[in-house]
Design a protein around this motif. Structure first.
Motif, PDB file in Angstrom:
ATOM      1  N   UNK B 272       0.814  -1.217   0.000  1.00  0.00           N
ATOM      2  CA  UNK B 272       0.000   0.000   0.000  1.00  0.00           C
ATOM      3  C   UNK B 272       0.852   1.273   0.000  1.00  0.00           C
ATOM      4  N   UNK B 273       2.189   1.111   0.097  1.00  0.00           N
ATOM      5  CA  UNK B 273       3.061   2.292   0.127  1.00  0.00           C
ATOM      6  C   UNK B 273       2.812   3.172   1.334  1.00  0.00           C
ATOM      7  N   UNK B 274       2.425   2.565   2.456  1.00  0.00           N
ATOM      8  CA  UNK B 274       2.035   3.332   3.642  1.00  0.00           C
ATOM      9  C   UNK B 274       2.849   2.924   4.851  1.00  0.00           C
ATOM     10  N   UNK B 275       3.159   3.913   5.661  1.00  0.00           N
ATOM     11  CA  UNK B 275       3.767   3.656   6.961  1.00  0.00           C
ATOM     12  C   UNK B 275       2.622   3.573   7.969  1.00  0.00           C
ATOM     13  N   UNK B 276       2.540   2.486   8.744  1.00  0.00           N
ATOM     14  CA  UNK B 276       1.518   2.414   9.793  1.00  0.00           C
ATOM     15  C   UNK B 276       1.929   3.353  10.921  1.00  0.00           C
ATOM     16  N   UNK B 277       1.030   4.267  11.280  1.00  0.00           N
ATOM     17  CA  UNK B 277       1.373   5.223  12.331  1.00  0.00           C
ATOM     18  C   UNK B 277       0.634   4.896  13.619  1.00  0.00           C
ATOM     19  N   UNK B 278       1.408   4.614  14.668  1.00  0.00           N
ATOM     20  CA  UNK B 278       0.815   4.334  15.980  1.00  0.00           C
ATOM     21  C   UNK B 278       0.681   5.661  16.717  1.00  0.00           C
ATOM     22  N   UNK B 279      -0.532   6.057  17.068  1.00  0.00           N
ATOM     23  CA  UNK B 279      -0.730   7.378  17.678  1.00  0.00           C
ATOM     24  C   UNK B 279      -0.197   7.431  19.102  1.00  0.00           C
ATOM     25  N   UNK B 280       0.198   8.634  19.532  1.00  0.00           N
ATOM     26  CA  UNK B 280       0.616   8.826  20.922  1.00  0.00           C
ATOM     27  C   UNK B 280      -0.615   9.125  21.775  1.00  0.00           C
ATOM     28  N   UNK B 281      -0.496   8.791  23.070  1.00  0.00           N
ATOM     29  CA  UNK B 281      -1.568   9.074  24.025  1.00  0.00           C
ATOM     30  C   UNK B 281      -1.154  10.228  24.925  1.00  0.00           C
ATOM     31  N   UNK B 282      -2.099  11.040  25.415  1.00  0.00           N
ATOM     32  CA  UNK B 282      -3.518  11.001  25.064  1.00  0.00           C
ATOM     33  C   UNK B 282      -3.793  11.561  23.672  1.00  0.00           C
ATOM     34  N   UNK B 283      -4.896  11.108  23.054  1.00  0.00           N
ATOM     35  CA  UNK B 283      -5.344  11.724  21.800  1.00  0.00           C
ATOM     36  C   UNK B 283      -5.878  13.121  22.139  1.00  0.00           C
ATOM     37  N   UNK B 284      -5.766  14.067  21.211  1.00  0.00           N
ATOM     38  CA  UNK B 284      -6.347  15.392  21.466  1.00  0.00           C
ATOM     39  C   UNK B 284      -7.863  15.299  21.702  1.00  0.00           C
ATOM     40  N   UNK B 285      -8.362  16.176  22.572  1.00  0.00           N
ATOM     41  CA  UNK B 285      -9.797  16.284  22.826  1.00  0.00           C
ATOM     42  C   UNK B 285     -10.209  17.728  22.580  1.00  0.00           C
ATOM     43  N   UNK B 286     -11.263  17.928  21.828  1.00  0.00           N
ATOM     44  CA  UNK B 286     -11.762  19.284  21.577  1.00  0.00           C
ATOM     45  C   UNK B 286     -13.285  19.278  21.747  1.00  0.00           C
ATOM     46  N   UNK B 287     -13.812  20.120  22.641  1.00  0.00           N
ATOM     47  CA  UNK B 287     -15.266  20.198  22.739  1.00  0.00           C
ATOM     48  C   UNK B 287     -15.859  20.601  21.385  1.00  0.00           C
ATOM     49  N   UNK B 288     -17.015  20.056  21.059  1.00  0.00           N
ATOM     50  CA  UNK B 288     -17.590  20.256  19.730  1.00  0.00           C
ATOM     51  C   UNK B 288     -17.745  21.741  19.391  1.00  0.00           C
ATOM     52  N   UNK B 289     -18.248  22.538  20.352  1.00  0.00           N
ATOM     53  CA  UNK B 289     -18.484  23.966  20.073  1.00  0.00           C
ATOM     54  C   UNK B 289     -17.179  24.658  19.679  1.00  0.00           C
ATOM     55  N   UNK B 290     -16.112  24.273  20.399  1.00  0.00           N
ATOM     56  CA  UNK B 290     -14.803  24.853  20.094  1.00  0.00           C
ATOM     57  C   UNK B 290     -14.324  24.412  18.714  1.00  0.00           C
ATOM     58  N   UNK B 291     -14.560  23.142  18.406  1.00  0.00           N
ATOM     59  CA  UNK B 291     -14.148  22.607  17.099  1.00  0.00           C
ATOM     60  C   UNK B 291     -14.860  23.354  15.972  1.00  0.00           C
ATOM     61  N   UNK B 292     -16.154  23.657  16.176  1.00  0.00           N
ATOM     62  CA  UNK B 292     -16.892  24.382  15.143  1.00  0.00           C
ATOM     63  C   UNK B 292     -16.347  25.795  14.982  1.00  0.00           C
ATOM     64  N   UNK B 293     -15.938  26.394  16.097  1.00  0.00           N
ATOM     65  CA  UNK B 293     -15.364  27.743  16.034  1.00  0.00           C
ATOM     66  C   UNK B 293     -14.021  27.710  15.293  1.00  0.00           C
ATOM     67  N   UNK B 294     -13.230  26.660  15.561  1.00  0.00           N
ATOM     68  CA  UNK B 294     -11.923  26.544  14.899  1.00  0.00           C
ATOM     69  C   UNK B 294     -12.090  26.448  13.386  1.00  0.00           C
ATOM     70  N   UNK B 295     -12.993  25.586  12.934  1.00  0.00           N
ATOM     71  CA  UNK B 295     -13.139  25.452  11.471  1.00  0.00           C
ATOM     72  C   UNK B 295     -13.755  26.722  10.884  1.00  0.00           C
TER      73      UNK B 295
END
Lengths: 442, 442
Positions: B272-295
């Motif tokens: 697949x030509x892909x590097x498997x990426x193992x995420x670091x913990x903790x994953x980011x958390x963003x409250x939905x209202x804030x996420x809508x403001x960011x976008x």
């Protein structure tokens, strides 16, 4: 976790669980509290029924005493207190002196399930029934058994597949098929993953496995039947005969029961009064015709017009195997082609017999396995001989038109294995939520 | 197994597999043979087109030459021959000089699937499509991912449950429900195990998990939807908030991707030509209202009347997280109660917000999780507020009338995880047999 208390030193602890028993005595109150790991006795030594002006903690003690007196069985509480080791306490040798008791959610006072409730009442209130320690243990045993099976498959590099349960046609028999309204048309619920695990052989997957629901519109009410059940399935390529399938089958059963014995043997002994027996390999194998002769010689003639065994015959051949060979399992092999599906392979020398088997455990059939016919011309002829229309089987027969290696496998009912392992009277006792012709709730 | 050949010494071997390629040259024939573990080159150096009276093996050679010349792609063969290590052979550095070649089952000469076939043709002939090495790898990755998740649950003493897929009523929304003719009445296919995994909390099971089919009568044709899909579910007791659910969710994802990288990282890189990426913990958390403001601040206003995010918004917040935090995952938290099911718990301080989240992976929602409301009076009020009839939910509300500890969990689409992990364009590519409004075959 309550199970960890015995290993802790005396001192402050916090536990949470549901109230299993309350003894409200004049000067002391006892509560048995259970969580998913075990039970512990809580003690309230500071019982106070009337306000006591001399006691500065009067109000707290009064409140705690009445809270405990009013506890209904099944209520969830969190408790902080002092852990004390005390050899005289039968329940684990520890108790907790209650400091603070907080009700998380109260249970209704009248528990609809009593110790002598019948299976139907217990199934109506299955979530209360499942609180019994032996029921909890059933599903811990299930978890361990399945995980051990999967480990065998993983070690052999088998692929886990999720075959569709919505199909365009029947996978086994038209008679026991559930119909689904599917947009403008009709779909059917899969009676087994048979066709799709064979498809994996055509796809060159080698070995595959799946543990998933299967559906049979079977109106019978026996202790062994359900309209929805968990089917343990495997299929693999490059076999020489059904002997290879039986060998893997044995390996899986032994791995599963060994793990169950190791992890739950003591608890099963305590709660079910049973010793888990790990069978020796190889399991006995008896050709069906011979098995019928054996039970006949022992006084039972199978009352069937066709060549098949009946449940009583299965019990009797199992009794024979138990007596003569001291084994809980027996493979009955070489079933007549007339009573087997068209996709079972037949013997080279005797096309009236299939390279198939049933596995009997403590007198009950738990599984059917076989080498499959992989030659498309033979397969098509066998389907036609059974009165099936190759046109309707078109998509299945296509799998064989582009080359398929010799292969075989089996399907096994998980509930039956658990029922027989724990010597329960019905699969209803070992199914999380049983489904039958008149039961869709809860 | 073909993958084991490179480690063997030169000498006689026997292999079996299907024919992937034939090069029939004047003086030499090459066949590429594949089994589930890999591919190897076979060589016939003894090509003979015309009878040769001087050669005592003339007949054998003639026969072998014409057998190879007539091989159709996909035909299953067994081959005995001499293994030879040869550095110039690109395919694994080994080849086999054919001694004997036996056709097990022939494939039809015209393969309906070509390299440039569209997804619909490939799904029509899924078993041929699955022979491609990258498709085989998809299901090996699936196997490894699931097994790693189950190991986490087992290590935490969770119980594996099999919840019924036949229900007496809807578990989520009436709109997307499949109806089943059930003897004299009607049953419905479970849209999720939600109610039943919560029942396990009432039953005092503690943690539970299930990987099983779920059904949605959803007529949409997007790359992310199917009418039947594999749902990864867990639920557990004694949590303080949805934070505990997210912590377990992270742990499971990291365990799954770590195992995939270890066992298939190289193969995924190659195919697949892909590097498997193992995420670091903790994953980011963003409250939905804030996420809508960011976008919104980044130029995209979510065009919805309700409080929800839309797929484009999810892509954009993921792009933001990738840029700013270099993370593939983001938890969007604290969804409005108006757009969440009645059983999500609300914030103590702000009943308009739920203690819930969606998990976004590479811009696509793969999961919804939450703390559940366990207090029956609150639960009933929230159901009524959503216009649901407590009477119809009777059996579910009963679970809460006998005490239930605080609990939570999530459901996750297995197909979506695989699609995003392997950067595929559709879940059709990573589902063994896709089911959609117009697809029930094969």
């Amino acid at each position: 976790m309550i199970k960890d208390l015995a290993a802790r030193e005396d001192g402050p602890v916090r536990v949470a669980g549901w109230v299993e028993k309350v003894r409200d005595q004049k000067f002391v109150q006892f509560v048995v509290l259970r969580d998913e790991s075990g039970a512990v006795q809580l003690v309230n030594g500071g019982v106070l029924r009337e306000p006591d002006a001399d006691n500065p903690r009067s109000e707290i003690l009064l409140e705690r005493t009445s809270a405990i007196a009013e506890l209904t069985l099944g209520t969830f509480v969190t408790v902080t207190g002092e852990l004390q080791h005390n050899e005289r306490v039968k329940l684990g040798g520890v108790e907790i002196q209650i400091d603070r008791l907080e009700v998380v959610t109260s249970a209704l006072p009248d528990n609809p399930v009593a110790n002598d409730s019948g299976i139907d009442v217990r199934l109506d209130w299955r979530f209360l029934d499942l609180r019994r320690p032996e029921q909890n243990l059933v599903f811990r045993v299930q978890t361990t058994f399945e995980h051990a099976l999967r480990q065998v498959w993983i070690d052999r590099d088998f692929i886990e597949i999720h075959t569709p349960k919505l199909m365009a046609s029947a996978s086994e028999s038209r008679a026991e098929l559930f119909e689904v309204d599917y947009f403008e048309g009709t779909a059917y619920l899969a009676q087994s993953p048979q066709f799709y695990k064979q498809m994996a052989q055509s796809a060159g997957f080698g070995g595959v496995f799946e543990i998933a629901p299967a559906f049979r519109a079977d109106p019978s009410f026996t202790s062994r039947h359900a309209t929805e059940f968990t089917s343990v399935d495997t299929e693999f390529s490059w076999i020489d005969s059904h002997e290879d399938v039986m060998a893997l089958h044995e390996e899986l059963i032994v791995a599963g029961l060994t793990a169950v014995k190791e992890q739950h043997g003591e608890a099963i002994q305590k709660l079910f009064g049973l010793e888990v027996e790990v069978p020796t390999r190889p399991f006995p194998r008896i050709p069906l015709a011979e098995a019928k002769q054996i039970v006949k010689d022992r006084g039972y003639e199978v009352p069937r017009a066709d060549a098949d065994m009946d449940p009583e015959g299965e019990r009797r051949i199992a009794a024979y195997v138990d007596e003569e060979l001291s084994h809980d399992f027996v493979f009955l092999t070489d079933y007549d082609a007339s009573i087997r599906p068209f996709y079972h392979m037949r013997h080279e020398g005797d096309p009236a017999l299939t390279k198939s088997y049933d596995l009997i455990y403590r007198g009950v059939e738990i599984s059917t396995g076989a080498q499959r016919e992989h030659r498309v011309d033979v397969l098509e002829a066998q389907a036609r001989e059974k009165g099936l229309e190759p046109a309707e089987l078109g998509f299945y027969l296509d799998f064989f038109r582009y080359g398929v290696p010799p292969h075989g496998g089996f399907g096994m009912g998980l509930g039956r294995v658990l029922m027989l392992l724990l010597k329960q009277s019905s699969i209803r006792e070992v199914t999380y939520l049983f489904r039958g012709p008149t039961r869709l709730l809860p």
